[in-house]
Design a protein around this motif. Structure first.
Motif, PDB file in Angstrom:
ATOM      1  N   VAL A  94     -11.679  -1.856 -10.570  1.00 58.96           N
ATOM      2  CA  VAL A  94     -12.496  -1.149  -9.594  1.00 58.96           C
ATOM      3  C   VAL A  94     -13.846  -1.857  -9.476  1.00 58.96           C
ATOM      4  O   VAL A  94     -14.472  -2.172 -10.493  1.00 58.96           O
ATOM      5  CB  VAL A  94     -12.722   0.312 -10.044  1.00 58.96           C
ATOM      6  N   TYR A  95     -14.270  -2.114  -8.270  1.00 61.78           N
ATOM      7  CA  TYR A  95     -15.556  -2.752  -8.034  1.00 61.78           C
ATOM      8  C   TYR A  95     -16.517  -1.718  -7.459  1.00 61.78           C
ATOM      9  O   TYR A  95     -16.133  -0.893  -6.612  1.00 61.78           O
ATOM     10  CB  TYR A  95     -15.387  -3.951  -7.087  1.00 61.78           C
ATOM     11  N   LEU A  96     -17.755  -1.779  -7.931  1.00 61.75           N
ATOM     12  CA  LEU A  96     -18.743  -0.788  -7.519  1.00 61.75           C
ATOM     13  C   LEU A  96     -19.991  -1.477  -6.987  1.00 61.75           C
ATOM     14  O   LEU A  96     -20.512  -2.398  -7.628  1.00 61.75           O
ATOM     15  CB  LEU A  96     -19.151   0.098  -8.703  1.00 61.75           C
ATOM     16  N   ALA A  97     -20.461  -1.050  -5.833  1.00 61.77           N
ATOM     17  CA  ALA A  97     -21.755  -1.502  -5.327  1.00 61.77           C
ATOM     18  C   ALA A  97     -22.814  -0.632  -5.990  1.00 61.77           C
ATOM     19  O   ALA A  97     -22.700   0.591  -5.994  1.00 61.77           O
ATOM     20  CB  ALA A  97     -21.821  -1.344  -3.811  1.00 61.77           C
ATOM     21  N   VAL A  98     -23.809  -1.280  -6.579  1.00 66.50           N
ATOM     22  CA  VAL A  98     -24.800  -0.532  -7.354  1.00 66.50           C
ATOM     23  C   VAL A  98     -26.210  -0.962  -6.938  1.00 66.50           C
ATOM     24  O   VAL A  98     -26.483  -2.150  -6.780  1.00 66.50           O
ATOM     25  CB  VAL A  98     -24.604  -0.780  -8.874  1.00 66.50           C
ATOM     26  N   ALA A  99     -27.069   0.021  -6.757  1.00 68.56           N
ATOM     27  CA  ALA A  99     -28.491  -0.249  -6.551  1.00 68.56           C
ATOM     28  C   ALA A  99     -29.239   0.281  -7.766  1.00 68.56           C
ATOM     29  O   ALA A  99     -29.030   1.423  -8.184  1.00 68.56           O
ATOM     30  CB  ALA A  99     -28.984   0.428  -5.284  1.00 68.56           C
ATOM     31  N   ARG A 100     -30.076  -0.582  -8.375  1.00 68.78           N
ATOM     32  CA  ARG A 100     -30.902  -0.167  -9.519  1.00 68.78           C
ATOM     33  C   ARG A 100     -32.347  -0.110  -9.053  1.00 68.78           C
ATOM     34  O   ARG A 100     -32.957  -1.129  -8.782  1.00 68.78           O
ATOM     35  CB  ARG A 100     -30.767  -1.160 -10.678  1.00 68.78           C
ATOM     36  N   GLY A 101     -32.866   1.076  -8.945  1.00 68.13           N
ATOM     37  CA  GLY A 101     -34.222   1.271  -8.445  1.00 68.13           C
ATOM     38  C   GLY A 101     -34.196   2.370  -7.398  1.00 68.13           C
ATOM     39  O   GLY A 101     -33.164   2.614  -6.770  1.00 68.13           O
ATOM     40  N   ALA A 102     -35.324   3.012  -7.210  1.00 74.51           N
ATOM     41  CA  ALA A 102     -35.344   4.196  -6.340  1.00 74.51           C
ATOM     42  C   ALA A 102     -35.520   3.846  -4.867  1.00 74.51           C
ATOM     43  O   ALA A 102     -35.064   4.576  -3.994  1.00 74.51           O
ATOM     44  CB  ALA A 102     -36.468   5.134  -6.787  1.00 74.51           C
ATOM     45  N   GLY A 103     -36.177   2.733  -4.585  1.00 71.77           N
ATOM     46  CA  GLY A 103     -36.578   2.462  -3.206  1.00 71.77           C
ATOM     47  C   GLY A 103     -35.744   1.388  -2.540  1.00 71.77           C
ATOM     48  O   GLY A 103     -34.698   0.963  -3.050  1.00 71.77           O
ATOM     49  N   ALA A 104     -36.237   0.942  -1.378  1.00 72.12           N
ATOM     50  CA  ALA A 104     -35.515  -0.058  -0.602  1.00 72.12           C
ATOM     51  C   ALA A 104     -35.501  -1.416  -1.300  1.00 72.12           C
ATOM     52  O   ALA A 104     -34.683  -2.274  -0.975  1.00 72.12           O
ATOM     53  CB  ALA A 104     -36.156  -0.189   0.779  1.00 72.12           C
ATOM     54  N   ASP A 105     -36.404  -1.610  -2.258  1.00 71.46           N
ATOM     55  CA  ASP A 105     -36.450  -2.905  -2.951  1.00 71.46           C
ATOM     56  C   ASP A 105     -35.611  -2.885  -4.228  1.00 71.46           C
ATOM     57  O   ASP A 105     -35.777  -3.729  -5.105  1.00 71.46           O
ATOM     58  CB  ASP A 105     -37.901  -3.274  -3.275  1.00 71.46           C
ATOM     59  N   ALA A 106     -34.702  -1.943  -4.333  1.00 66.19           N
ATOM     60  CA  ALA A 106     -33.850  -1.847  -5.525  1.00 66.19           C
ATOM     61  C   ALA A 106     -33.065  -3.135  -5.728  1.00 66.19           C
ATOM     62  O   ALA A 106     -32.721  -3.829  -4.771  1.00 66.19           O
ATOM     63  CB  ALA A 106     -32.886  -0.668  -5.374  1.00 66.19           C
ATOM     64  N   ASP A 107     -32.771  -3.454  -6.995  1.00 65.30           N
ATOM     65  CA  ASP A 107     -31.883  -4.587  -7.293  1.00 65.30           C
ATOM     66  C   ASP A 107     -30.465  -4.197  -6.913  1.00 65.30           C
ATOM     67  O   ASP A 107     -30.036  -3.069  -7.148  1.00 65.30           O
ATOM     68  CB  ASP A 107     -31.924  -4.919  -8.787  1.00 65.30           C
ATOM     69  N   THR A 108     -29.744  -5.154  -6.333  1.00 71.60           N
ATOM     70  CA  THR A 108     -28.368  -4.899  -5.927  1.00 71.60           C
ATOM     71  C   THR A 108     -27.433  -5.692  -6.812  1.00 71.60           C
ATOM     72  O   THR A 108     -27.657  -6.888  -7.023  1.00 71.60           O
ATOM     73  CB  THR A 108     -28.164  -5.308  -4.464  1.00 71.60           C
TER      74      THR A 108
END
Lengths: 349, 341
Positions: A94-108
């Motif tokens: 299973v592959y997951l798209a993940v954003a780390r951080g609260a805002g638009a500049d989150a790490d992807t």
């Protein structure tokens, strides 16, 4: 027309790190190729994961998915978003798209979960990939006073259908968002594949209709997409009609109940019949009988709230945000339960 | 005689963590078998992602991301034949931030919106937390009840790239005439009604701070706006001098983003750089030239993506009456209005 998105340019980057600015939609093309929609970066990436052999058996179950990912990435769960999931049909991972951080500049980043639930990161540095840019560099006059472009297309869904990557986007400015159909493997393209999608409301009114989610579906051996508009109905669109610059009117084959919005769909067969499982915003998970999907003609007259293709609501499935086909008999679901988000394998109903 | 091994220990460095001494080869299952750093005490939580390296007799772990300072980190080192060594780091509570972020604007700016208003924009003074918009924005009816089902609540949310401006689409299924939801539920806002748009102060910005104050705006609703945009109804006031602005008055409020982004001043086909602003509730655009205007012929160019606040375009309404051959033939087009300085 000066609308951004008119041109699609190719960049082959097999050695450079993929610089994902966002990842809002994932899908698999054949041979373990992971497609990633990066709306903020205005691009589609195709990662050749090499993950092409079956790994193990059994279901995938991850409780408190955001909590686990937060622990993995050294942050708190409120800093984690999981916009989409996709099952690699070749391997079952299973592959997951993940954003780390609260805002638009989150790490992807892209994480991979195996059947034991172990999470690892897809290395964007070493995984060979190609990239297609969906937008031109913004014109200077489209920037705000600090030089930032304000317009973005959020990619709400993408998928591989009959040799093409179909991309559904929703603009944060103009309503008439476009669909794109990009041949894969990505080739040298200069003229983009922007397609205007229209919706005929029962023969009375016609409007632009952004597509929110779709799946590939064959009708009489011909590839089509079954799509749901942001304004709800389920429509058919032949893939052959998705040509650059086209204006395409979808054929409405079902209304799905008042103020109900499909979030995700999968198609499957069980006991010799075809079904579509659909996660919805308001009406839980619906199972549509698709055996005779081709026989439902265009709904052109004023109709009741739920006409067209017959369906039943699966009461046992609540809070399903995302779905993907896991294997012949089960689906993978991302389920919101209170504050927690769980990844779970469910038997196809 | 072999030298006695120093006591095993774990230390934190600027980049990561060190466990020492380690004198053997890398374990067959990787360094993670003998040295791992965890965020918190949840036994079910995985170890942090990161890279391992050997530095003399030390195992060095560099986390993939610098851990949040508030996290209580637990590092576990398992030297051969002795009890594991556990060390804890971090756990510094983040002092609460004084709120500094506020709602700068909601557009349409007018107090009266047409029944078929298609979207609204909320602009904040700083980047906001993404993923919680639908918990923090609502419209209440005259009795104060929060109304559900008004917006296209997509998980990804429609932000500008900086995360400061949110686009909120009203549910087009309730705006488009002839659709089931439009027929059964009616449009989101009803003509003659009074509503209150509310944005909660509990919506945190991207840095974790609350809003300075909640935001509210009272809206009354007027008749729908169904005619296509007609640029011949616009009034251009050419600049009075080489440094004065060009002013354009529209016959209706334009979409706050497209009114700026899809209208440009051109000369010989090239864009004349201007600082543009919308005024008078988005019914006027003012173009301040970044360089003084030179004498000559100019044009105001409106792209075919221009929309008013109800999604009508130049030459084409939002919803086309398919039974009306004249409307069915309508296509959105660009427009140029010439003026001279």
């Amino acid at each position: 027309m000066a609308q951004s998105g008119d041109t699609t340019t190719l960049e082959r980057a097999r050695t450079q790190r993929a610089d994902l600015k966002s990842a809002s939609a994932l899908a698999f093309a054949p041979k373990g190729v992971l497609l990633v929609g990066d709306g903020l970066g205005g691009a589609i990436y195709a990662f050749e994961t090499g993950d092409t052999s079956k790994t193990g058996s059994g279901p995938v179950q991850i409780e408190d998915l955001t909590g686990k990912i937060a622990a993995l990435l050294g942050t708190t769960a409120d800093q984690i978003r999981v916009p989409d999931i996709a099952v690699n049909p070749d391997s079952g991972n299973v592959y997951l798209a993940v954003a780390r951080g609260a805002g638009a500049d989150a790490d992807t980043l892209i994480l991979k979960a195996d059947r034991s639930g172990k999470l690892t990161e897809l290395d964007l540095q070493t995984t060979p990939h190609t990239r297609v840019a969906l937008v031109d560099q913004p014109d200077a006059d489209k920037l705000d006073r600090r030089g930032n472009p304000l317009r973005t297309d959020t990619i709400t869904d993408l998928g591989y259908v009959d040799g093409k990557v179909i991309v559904a986007g929703l603009s944060n400015e103009e309503f008439a968002s476009t669909l794109r159909a990009i041949p894969y493997p990505f080739g040298e393209m200069t003229k983009g594949a922007s397609i205007e999608i229209w919706h005929g409301a029962h023969g009375a009114y016609e409007t632009n209709a952004p597509i929110r989610t779709f799946i590939a579906y064959e009708f009489d051996g011909k590839p089509e997409i079954l799509a749901s508009y942001t304004c709800t109905p389920l429509v058919r669109i032949p893939v052959a009609k998705l040509t650059p610059g086209a204006k395409v009117m979808g054929t409405t084959i079902a209304e799905l109940g008042n103020m109900n919005r499909p979030l995700d769909m999968i198609a499957y067969a069980k006991d010799g019949r075809d079904y579509i499982l659909m996660a919805n915003s308001n009406r839980g998970v619906m199972k549509l009988d698709a055996s005779d999907l081709g026989k439902y003609g265009a709904i052109t007259d004023k109709i009741a709230a739920t006409e067209g293709v017959p369906y039943e609501t699966i009461e046992a499935l609540q809070g399903v945000r995302r779905l993907d086909r896991f294997d012949e008999t089960s689906a993978l679901a991302m389920v919101a339960t209170g504050e927690a988000l769980n990844l779970t394998t469910i038997a196809l109903p | 005689m072999s030298e006695a091994a120093p006591a095993p220990r774990i230390s934190r460095t600027a980049e990561g963590f060190r466990a020492e001494p380690w004198r053997g080869a890398e374990p067959s299952g990787g360094w993670g078998e003998v040295f791992a750093v965890f965020a918190g005490d949840d036994p079910a939580a995985p170890a942090m992602l990161g890279a391992y390296a050997r530095d003399g007799e030390a195992i060095v772990f560099t986390p993939r991301f610098s851990p949040a300072p508030s996290l209580r980190l637990r590092a576990v080192y398992r030297p051969p034949s002795i009890e594991p060594v556990v060390a804890r780091f971090g756990g510094v509570p983040v002092p609460p931030r004084a709120p500094t972020t506020r709602v700068l604007a909601v557009t349409p700016s007018a107090a009266v919106w047409p029944e078929n208003v298609l979207k609204l924009y909320v602009t904040f003074s700083a980047p906001m937390r993404i993923g919680v918009a639908w918990d923090n924005i609502c419209i209440r009816d005259a009795s104060g009840s929060a109304m559900g089902g008004l917006f296209v609540e997509i998980d990804q949310e429609l932000w500008d790239p900086t995360g400061r401006r949110l686009t909120v689409l009203f549910d087009p299924g309730r705006i488009k005439r002839g659709l089931v939801d439009n027929i059964n539920e009616g449009p989101p806002l009803a003509v003659g009604g009074t509503y209150r748009l509310e944005i909660d102060a509990t919506w945190r910005d991207a840095a974790g701070g609350l809003l300075v104050e909640p935001f509210s705006k009272v809206i009354t609703v007027a008749a729908p706006l169904r005619a296509p945009i007609d640029p011949s109804a616009w009034r251009l006031t050419p600049p009075a001098s080489s440094t004065e602005p060009l002013t354009v008055d529209f016959d209706r409020p334009l979409d706050a983003a497209l009114g700026l982004g899809a209208i440009t001043v051109r000369r010989d086909g090239a864009i004349v750089l201007c600082d543009a602003e919308l005024e008078h509730d988005e019914t006027r655009a003012v173009f301040h030239p970044t360089m003084p205007w030179g004498p000559g012929r100019y044009s105001l160019h409106a792209e075919d993506i221009l929309e008013d606040i109800a999604g009508n375009r130049i030459g084409r309404p939002f919803d086309i009456d398919a039974k009306d051959p004249a409307q069915k033939a309508m296509v959105a087009s660009a427009a140029d209005l010439a003026f001279e300085i």
